[in-house]
Design a protein around this motif. Structure first.
Motif, PDB file in Angstrom:
ATOM      1  N   TRP A   1       0.950  -1.066   0.036  1.00 43.40           N
ATOM      2  CA  TRP A   1      -0.209   0.095   0.090  1.00 43.40           C
ATOM      3  C   TRP A   1       0.828   1.283   0.117  1.00 43.40           C
ATOM      4  CZ3 TRP A   1       0.700   3.331   4.250  1.00 43.40           C
ATOM      5  CH2 TRP A   1       0.794   2.500   5.630  1.00 43.40           C
ATOM      6  N   ALA A   2       0.446   2.304  -0.663  1.00 45.88           N
ATOM      7  CA  ALA A   2       1.228   3.776  -0.733  1.00 45.88           C
ATOM      8  C   ALA A   2       2.491   3.244  -1.443  1.00 45.88           C
ATOM      9  CB  ALA A   2       1.541   4.445   0.689  1.00 45.88           C
ATOM     10  N   PRO A   3       2.446   2.608  -2.748  1.00 41.62           N
ATOM     11  CA  PRO A   3       3.738   2.570  -3.547  1.00 41.62           C
ATOM     12  C   PRO A   3       4.526   3.701  -3.742  1.00 41.62           C
ATOM     13  CG  PRO A   3       1.817   2.095  -4.704  1.00 41.62           C
ATOM     14  CD  PRO A   3       1.349   2.223  -3.423  1.00 41.62           C
ATOM     15  N   PHE A   4       3.770   5.055  -3.606  1.00 37.32           N
ATOM     16  CA  PHE A   4       4.539   6.139  -3.909  1.00 37.32           C
ATOM     17  C   PHE A   4       4.854   6.893  -2.681  1.00 37.32           C
ATOM     18  CE2 PHE A   4       1.732   5.985  -8.125  1.00 37.32           C
ATOM     19  CZ  PHE A   4       2.819   5.403  -8.582  1.00 37.32           C
ATOM     20  N   ALA A   5       4.564   6.134  -1.588  1.00 32.02           N
ATOM     21  CA  ALA A   5       4.510   6.969  -0.387  1.00 32.02           C
ATOM     22  C   ALA A   5       3.759   8.245  -0.164  1.00 32.02           C
ATOM     23  CB  ALA A   5       5.894   7.474   0.172  1.00 32.02           C
ATOM     24  N   GLU A   6       2.770   8.160  -1.147  1.00 28.92           N
ATOM     25  CA  GLU A   6       1.751   9.406  -1.363  1.00 28.92           C
ATOM     26  C   GLU A   6       2.538  10.795  -1.678  1.00 28.92           C
ATOM     27  OE1 GLU A   6      -1.074   9.736   1.832  1.00 28.92           O
ATOM     28  OE2 GLU A   6      -1.977   7.866   1.342  1.00 28.92           O
ATOM     29  N   GLY A   7       3.702  10.373  -2.160  1.00 29.95           N
ATOM     30  CA  GLY A   7       4.598  11.534  -2.485  1.00 29.95           C
ATOM     31  C   GLY A   7       4.916  12.172  -1.333  1.00 29.95           C
TER      32      GLY A   7
ATOM     33  N   ILE B   1       6.425  -7.646  -6.278  1.00 28.11           N
ATOM     34  CA  ILE B   1       5.582  -7.209  -5.043  1.00 28.11           C
ATOM     35  C   ILE B   1       4.243  -6.600  -5.681  1.00 28.11           C
ATOM     36  CG2 ILE B   1       5.321  -5.252  -3.309  1.00 28.11           C
ATOM     37  CD1 ILE B   1       8.382  -5.698  -2.888  1.00 28.11           C
ATOM     38  N   VAL B   2       3.051  -7.053  -5.398  1.00 31.32           N
ATOM     39  CA  VAL B   2       1.842  -6.488  -5.915  1.00 31.32           C
ATOM     40  C   VAL B   2       1.748  -5.240  -5.333  1.00 31.32           C
ATOM     41  CG1 VAL B   2      -0.572  -6.634  -5.880  1.00 31.32           C
ATOM     42  CG2 VAL B   2       0.835  -8.537  -6.172  1.00 31.32           C
ATOM     43  N   ALA B   3       1.471  -3.998  -6.412  1.00 26.82           N
ATOM     44  CA  ALA B   3       1.126  -2.821  -6.103  1.00 26.82           C
ATOM     45  C   ALA B   3      -0.191  -2.273  -6.389  1.00 26.82           C
ATOM     46  CB  ALA B   3       2.457  -1.834  -6.519  1.00 26.82           C
ATOM     47  N   ILE B   4      -0.846  -1.289  -5.599  1.00 24.83           N
ATOM     48  CA  ILE B   4      -2.047  -0.871  -5.647  1.00 24.83           C
ATOM     49  C   ILE B   4      -2.008   0.711  -5.636  1.00 24.83           C
ATOM     50  CG2 ILE B   4      -3.443  -2.739  -5.333  1.00 24.83           C
ATOM     51  CD1 ILE B   4      -3.736  -1.819  -2.278  1.00 24.83           C
ATOM     52  N   PRO B   5      -1.616   1.450  -6.766  1.00 25.36           N
ATOM     53  CA  PRO B   5      -1.479   2.854  -6.843  1.00 25.36           C
ATOM     54  C   PRO B   5      -2.849   3.411  -7.018  1.00 25.36           C
ATOM     55  CG  PRO B   5      -0.959   2.092  -8.927  1.00 25.36           C
ATOM     56  CD  PRO B   5      -0.932   0.798  -7.873  1.00 25.36           C
ATOM     57  N   ARG B   6      -3.261   4.690  -6.424  1.00 25.08           N
ATOM     58  CA  ARG B   6      -4.442   5.348  -6.418  1.00 25.08           C
ATOM     59  C   ARG B   6      -4.374   6.563  -7.224  1.00 25.08           C
ATOM     60  NH1 ARG B   6      -5.392   8.577  -1.385  1.00 25.08           N
ATOM     61  NH2 ARG B   6      -3.769   9.828  -2.866  1.00 25.08           N
ATOM     62  N   SER B   7      -5.202   6.929  -7.965  1.00 23.52           N
ATOM     63  CA  SER B   7      -5.245   8.407  -8.462  1.00 23.52           C
ATOM     64  C   SER B   7      -6.861   8.507  -9.070  1.00 23.52           C
ATOM     65  CB  SER B   7      -4.388   8.615  -9.594  1.00 23.52           C
ATOM     66  OG  SER B   7      -4.519   9.791 -10.113  1.00 23.52           O
ATOM     67  N   SER B   8      -7.156   9.910  -8.792  1.00 25.40           N
ATOM     68  CA  SER B   8      -8.579  10.300  -9.361  1.00 25.40           C
ATOM     69  C   SER B   8      -8.298  11.064 -10.719  1.00 25.40           C
ATOM     70  CB  SER B   8      -9.355  11.227  -8.520  1.00 25.40           C
ATOM     71  OG  SER B   8      -8.307  12.501  -8.312  1.00 25.40           O
ATOM     72  N   GLN B   9      -7.104  10.982 -11.119  1.00 23.71           N
ATOM     73  CA  GLN B   9      -6.731  11.599 -12.512  1.00 23.71           C
ATOM     74  C   GLN B   9      -6.584  10.404 -13.499  1.00 23.71           C
ATOM     75  OE1 GLN B   9      -6.846  14.943 -12.827  1.00 23.71           O
ATOM     76  NE2 GLN B   9      -7.330  15.119 -10.611  1.00 23.71           N
ATOM     77  N   LYS B  10      -7.350  10.397 -14.494  1.00 19.75           N
ATOM     78  CA  LYS B  10      -7.361   9.496 -15.617  1.00 19.75           C
ATOM     79  C   LYS B  10      -6.195   9.288 -16.187  1.00 19.75           C
ATOM     80  CE  LYS B  10      -9.968   7.190 -19.252  1.00 19.75           C
ATOM     81  NZ  LYS B  10     -11.087   7.010 -19.967  1.00 19.75           N
TER      82      LYS B  10
END
Length: 313
Positions: free
Chosen positions: A228-234, A268-277
């Motif tokens: 979770w948080a593969p980008f460390a939320e920036g 490692i399975v990663a699940i990035p999140r974004s609301s920007q297409k």
């Protein structure tokens, strides 16, 4: 979106504009370091699957929904599915299971093609509560079964929760069961009584907190690691980190793609999140290049070996 997240999105967007845009060609160059038995190459047109320790196949790259709510969440899920994602991750505590379910329905994708994950929250710990919590989750999602159900945090009556989840698994209501945020001692305790071995431990994993000890332990037990948080939320200016920007330019990729490729090459399975297409699409562009040994070593040196989310500990 709070001010910090806004800043992170702006930094990422500026860097994306300054680098060569990557198309969504999902070829496979270089195989990841697997946790499970094998990796499934779906003719290089779909996201690669990993095989879990119960033989269930799971996409190695998915779409996270933490922090997404309402119509934004619904549309983001529908967008993710429309461009090729099949793993969708949610949780009761996110307060968005209904929106996720609506996004799945809006997409029109056949349920059998999807891999939907949700999580049991602390308030629902214990045998009876876990069963009730699971049914509430199914109802909110509008689904008949889950592909993966996790104990979100090792709090309360974990043993009772796990027993309930094992029964739901054996009854075919869940295709796979696992855990989230368990440390080595908590995992050892669960393994001491579990009749069904967890398939996954979903934990904070990114370049600044690489979780080497957990990585090796999970490999030993053939339990898939999921980030979770593969980008460390920036956080800690990840999207403008000089090491990442140089590696990204070298491969004509973005910092986000380099980070996700790093997870992929470690298996490692990663699940990035974004609301920007645009970012949802961007995150898929990780299968047509490979980080070399120098890249991997440079990223390894970024490890601070500590959480970037102390408020969640």
């Amino acid at each position: 979106m709070n001010n910090q997240n806004q800043k992170n999105e702006i930094n990422r967007r500026r860097f994306l504009q300054s680098t060569a845009a990557a198309g969504i060609y999902l070829g496979l160059f270089g195989m990841p370091n697997l946790f499970g038995n094998e990796i499934m190459d779906n003719n290089a047109k779909e996201i690669t699957n990993v095989k879990l320790n119960n033989s269930v196949k799971m996409p190695i790259l998915g779409f996270g929904t933490y922090g997404l709510r309402g119509e934004v969440c619904q549309q983001s899920v529908a967008d993710a599915l429309s461009v090729g994602y099949r793993l969708i991750d949610t949780a009761k505590i996110y307060g968005n299971e209904e929106a996720v379910g609506k996004g799945i329905k809006q997409s029109g994708i056949n349920r059998k093609e999807l891999f939907v994950t949700s999580k049991l929250w602390v308030d629902d710990a214990g045998y009876e509560n876990a069963k009730k919590g699971f049914e509430e989750t199914l109802t909110k999602l509008g689904l008949d079964y889950l592909d993966l159900y996790l104990i979100h945090r090792p709090r309360g009556d974990v043993k009772g929760s796990w027993k309930a989840m094992e029964e739901l698994y054996k009854a075919g209501k869940i295709r796979a069961i696992g855990i989230s945020n368990f440390d080595s001692n908590q995992l050892a305790d669960l393994l001491s009584y579990a009749q069904v071995k967890p398939v996954i431990n979903q934990i904070e994993t990114h370049a600044y907190f690489q979780q080497g000890d957990a990585y090796n332990l999970l490999k030993k037990h053939n339990i898939q690691m999921e980030a979770w948080a593969p980008f460390a939320e920036g956080r800690n200016e990840l999207f403008t980190n000089e090491v990442f920007t140089q590696i990204a330019k070298k491969h004509s990729k973005t910092v986000a793609q380099v980070n996700l490729r790093w997870h992929y090459q470690l298996g490692i399975v990663a699940i990035p999140r974004s609301s920007q297409k645009a970012h949802i699409v961007e995150n898929l562009g990780i299968f047509d290049f490979k980080l070399d040994s120098g890249d991997m070593k440079a990223i390894e040196k970024l490890d601070l070996n500590k959480t970037q989310f102390p408020e969640w500990s």
